[in-house]
Each structure stands twice: as structure tokens, then as C-alpha cells.
Write a protein that holds these residues in place. Structure first.
Motif, PDB file in Angstrom:
ATOM      1  N   SER A 107       0.635  -1.205   0.344  1.00 20.58           N
ATOM      2  CA  SER A 107       0.333  -0.341  -0.024  1.00 20.58           C
ATOM      3  C   SER A 107       1.083   1.138   0.130  1.00 20.58           C
ATOM      4  CB  SER A 107      -1.163   0.495   1.559  1.00 20.58           C
ATOM      5  OG  SER A 107      -1.587   1.319   1.377  1.00 20.58           O
ATOM      6  N   GLY A 108       0.393   2.117  -1.036  1.00 18.21           N
ATOM      7  CA  GLY A 108       1.305   3.435  -0.972  1.00 18.21           C
ATOM      8  C   GLY A 108       2.596   3.277  -1.709  1.00 18.21           C
ATOM      9  N   SER A 109       2.092   2.737  -2.636  1.00 19.22           N
ATOM     10  CA  SER A 109       4.009   2.771  -3.624  1.00 19.22           C
ATOM     11  C   SER A 109       4.265   2.804  -4.578  1.00 19.22           C
ATOM     12  CB  SER A 109       4.014   0.802  -4.320  1.00 19.22           C
ATOM     13  OG  SER A 109       2.672   0.388  -4.420  1.00 19.22           O
ATOM     14  N   GLY A 110       2.292   2.933  -4.949  1.00 23.68           N
ATOM     15  CA  GLY A 110       1.750   4.600  -6.587  1.00 23.68           C
ATOM     16  C   GLY A 110       1.906   3.451  -7.140  1.00 23.68           C
ATOM     17  N   LYS A 111       1.142   2.202  -7.519  1.00 21.61           N
ATOM     18  CA  LYS A 111       0.682   1.724  -8.876  1.00 21.61           C
ATOM     19  C   LYS A 111      -0.920   1.655  -9.045  1.00 21.61           C
ATOM     20  CE  LYS A 111      -0.945  -2.639  -5.455  1.00 21.61           C
ATOM     21  NZ  LYS A 111      -0.535  -1.517  -3.837  1.00 21.61           N
ATOM     22  N   SER A 112      -1.428   1.884  -7.938  1.00 19.30           N
ATOM     23  CA  SER A 112      -2.830   2.461  -8.634  1.00 19.30           C
ATOM     24  C   SER A 112      -2.593   4.108  -9.004  1.00 19.30           C
ATOM     25  CB  SER A 112      -3.804   2.662  -7.202  1.00 19.30           C
ATOM     26  OG  SER A 112      -4.385   1.471  -6.527  1.00 19.30           O
ATOM     27  N   THR A 113      -2.176   5.249  -7.947  1.00 16.89           N
ATOM     28  CA  THR A 113      -1.399   6.300  -8.887  1.00 16.89           C
ATOM     29  C   THR A 113      -1.392   5.955 -10.689  1.00 16.89           C
ATOM     30  OG1 THR A 113      -1.128   7.420  -6.826  1.00 16.89           O
ATOM     31  CG2 THR A 113      -0.826   8.401  -8.828  1.00 16.89           C
ATOM     32  N   PHE A 114      -0.027   5.249 -10.893  1.00 19.77           N
ATOM     33  CA  PHE A 114       0.002   4.888 -11.928  1.00 19.77           C
ATOM     34  C   PHE A 114      -1.124   4.508 -13.223  1.00 19.77           C
ATOM     35  CE2 PHE A 114       3.180   2.326 -14.507  1.00 19.77           C
ATOM     36  CZ  PHE A 114       4.073   3.686 -15.218  1.00 19.77           C
ATOM     37  N   ILE A 115      -1.302   3.597 -12.131  1.00 17.47           N
ATOM     38  CA  ILE A 115      -2.730   3.538 -14.196  1.00 17.47           C
ATOM     39  C   ILE A 115      -3.366   4.760 -13.641  1.00 17.47           C
ATOM     40  CG2 ILE A 115      -2.149   0.886 -13.651  1.00 17.47           C
ATOM     41  CD1 ILE A 115      -4.770   0.998 -12.358  1.00 17.47           C
ATOM     42  N   ARG A 116      -3.400   5.202 -13.128  1.00 23.96           N
ATOM     43  CA  ARG A 116      -4.562   6.382 -13.447  1.00 23.96           C
ATOM     44  C   ARG A 116      -4.580   7.830 -14.115  1.00 23.96           C
ATOM     45  NH1 ARG A 116      -9.081   6.490  -9.443  1.00 23.96           N
ATOM     46  NH2 ARG A 116      -9.053   7.961  -9.307  1.00 23.96           N
TER      47      ARG A 116
END
Length: 259
Positions: free
Chosen positions: A55-64
């Protein structure tokens, strides 16, 4: 009227080899939290890429960032030959080709299932209601909930609602599907039906980028597993290599906590 400009190499004037190209992508929140730190990723047509990480690694932000739901400050992102910029025409062109399924279903509660699925094709693709409904019914059958078409979201289980969300995204006939932890809000018994729908979609040749912690899905369906931590890609490999022979210490620690 300016049209979105497709980028081609000097040697190939048809289609780019990679349908998603992210180069040196950087993002900050409030100018002090550096959430993406020069991330590079290429995804080929019909490839299934799973992003994993704490959690908080940036993966969701990245695909968004792929469909401009999250802005980024540095680097470049090209989707199906169209460079993502602040130009609204480019953003709209990219969003027509990229479907997304979120953790929450985001269905309109006051609309029936069929109306949730047909809304965007009618308004964005300018399809007739009859064409939109015909395709919507085919998609609802494809995801296994045709019999629910006249119900309202509140009458469905969480797994059924998520499958409606998948059908809704597919109704726009995208070239790429993004999944942001699509099973994390579901009860365990409902996870299987959503993952099965995603497996079938992958088998059909859809290009997919999935943020998930579902190890079984990653092992069986992914062409490549990408591990992110602290805003960078730490390791990327085939599922067999990733789960059986991880190379990086951070990857080994993460896997020891989830397997």
C-alpha cells in the motif's frame, strides 16, 4: 479542428509496437510527496500486466495517469500512439480507447443495469439506443449476468455489481482495460466470479493492466508481473520467475508477506 496526433517511428507508419509507453513518469502530491519517481513501463497489445506492491507504493496512481485521472509533472505517456497531454482532445481520444474498473463499482444507483451499461455509448459514441442495448445485452451475457439486466444495482451482490462495471467499461469497445484492485471491496466468496470474468477477458486478447494482490490470478493470467515500491518499479518478470525466483530483496520481503 486539431485531431489527436498519433506518433509513429520512422520505420513503421502503421501502429506502435507498444500500446502503452510510459517514460520517466514523475508525480508529486502537494509538492512534497514524491509518489512516482521516474517510472518506465511498456505494454504490448494483448499483453496482461499485473502490478503488485505494498500500500502506498504508487501502483494505483500510476495506472490512473494512463487516462489522465491523475496528472503527472514530468515524463511522457503515450497510449495507442497518442501522446497524453493537457490537450482535451487527446485526453478524450485516449479515454475512448481505455476502459477502467475501480475498487468501488461507481454504478448509478437510480439506473437499471442495462441503462448503466448503455449510457456512455449513447452519449459518447453517439450510438442509437437499440444498438447500445443490443451490445449491452451481449456483454452482460459475456460476464454472466444477463438475467440481471432489468434490476437496479442495489438489488445485486457486490460481485454482480463489479461485473456490471466491467460490462459498462467494455461497452465503449476499448482497446485497453485497466483494473484498480477490482476485488478488494468484495467479500471473499464474490472474488472468484470477478476474477473468472477477468480471465475470460484476457483469453479474448484484451490488453490489460491490473493492480491486484490476487496471486492466483497473477500466476495464471499475467504475461508479466511488475513489482512497485516507494514510487519505482523494483522488479518485473514472468509470473514463474517473479513468484519462484525473485531477484530483489524488497520483492522477496513483499512475497513472504502475501504468500
Amino acid at each position: 479542428m486539431n485531431q489527436p496526433q498519433k506518433l509513429t517511428s520512422n520505420n513503421d507508419h502503421s501502429k506502435p509496437e507498444s500500446i502503452i509507453v510510459a517514460q520517466d513518469v514523475e508525480k508529486w502530491y502537494d509538492n512534497n510527496f514524491h509518489v512516482l519517481r521516474g517510472v518506465n513501463l511498456q505494454v504490448h497489445p494483448q499483453e496482461v500486466v499485473v502490478l503488485m506492491g505494498p500500500s502506498g507504493s504508487g501502483k494505483s496512481t500510476f495506472i490512473r495517469t494512463f487516462n489522465a485521472l491523475e496528472p503527472y509533472q514530468k515524463g511522457s505517456i503515450t497510449i495507442d500512439g497518442i501522446e497524453l497531454s493537457r490537450d482535451l482532445k487527446n485526453i478524450e481520444a485516449i479515454r475512448r480507447e481505455v476502459g477502467m474498473v475501480f475498487q468501488q463499482f461507481n454504478l448509478f444507483p437510480h439506473l437499471r443495469v442495462i441503462d448503466n451499461v448503455t449510457l456512455a455509448p449513447i452519449w459518447v459514441r453517439k450510438w442509437s439506443k437499440s444498438k447500445a442495448e443490443e451490445i449491452a445485452m451481449q456483454l452482460l451475457e459475456k460476464v454472466g449476468i444477463l438475467e440481471q439486466s432489468r434490476k437496479y444495482p442495489g438489488q445485486l451482490s457486490g460481485g454482480q455489481q463489479q461485473r456490471v462495471a466491467i460490462a459498462r467499461a467494455l461497452a465503449m469497445q476499448p482497446k485497453i482495460m485497466l483494473f484498480d484492485e477490482p476485488t478488494s471491496a468484495l467479500d471473499p466468496e464474490m472474488v472468484r466470479e470477478v476474477l473468472e470474468t477477468m480471465r475470460n477477458l484476457a483469453d479474448s486478447g484484451m490488453t490489460m493492466v491490473c493492480v491486484t494482490h490476487e496471486v492466483g490470478f497473477a500466476r495464471e493470467v499475467a504475461d508479466r508481473v511488475v513489482f512497485m515500491d516507494e514510487g519505482v518499479i523494483v522488479e518485473a518478470a514472468t509470473p514463474e520467475e517473479f513468484f519462484n525466483n525473485p531477484q530483489e530483496a524488497r520483492t522477496k520481503k513483499f512475497l513472504s508477506q502475501i504468500i
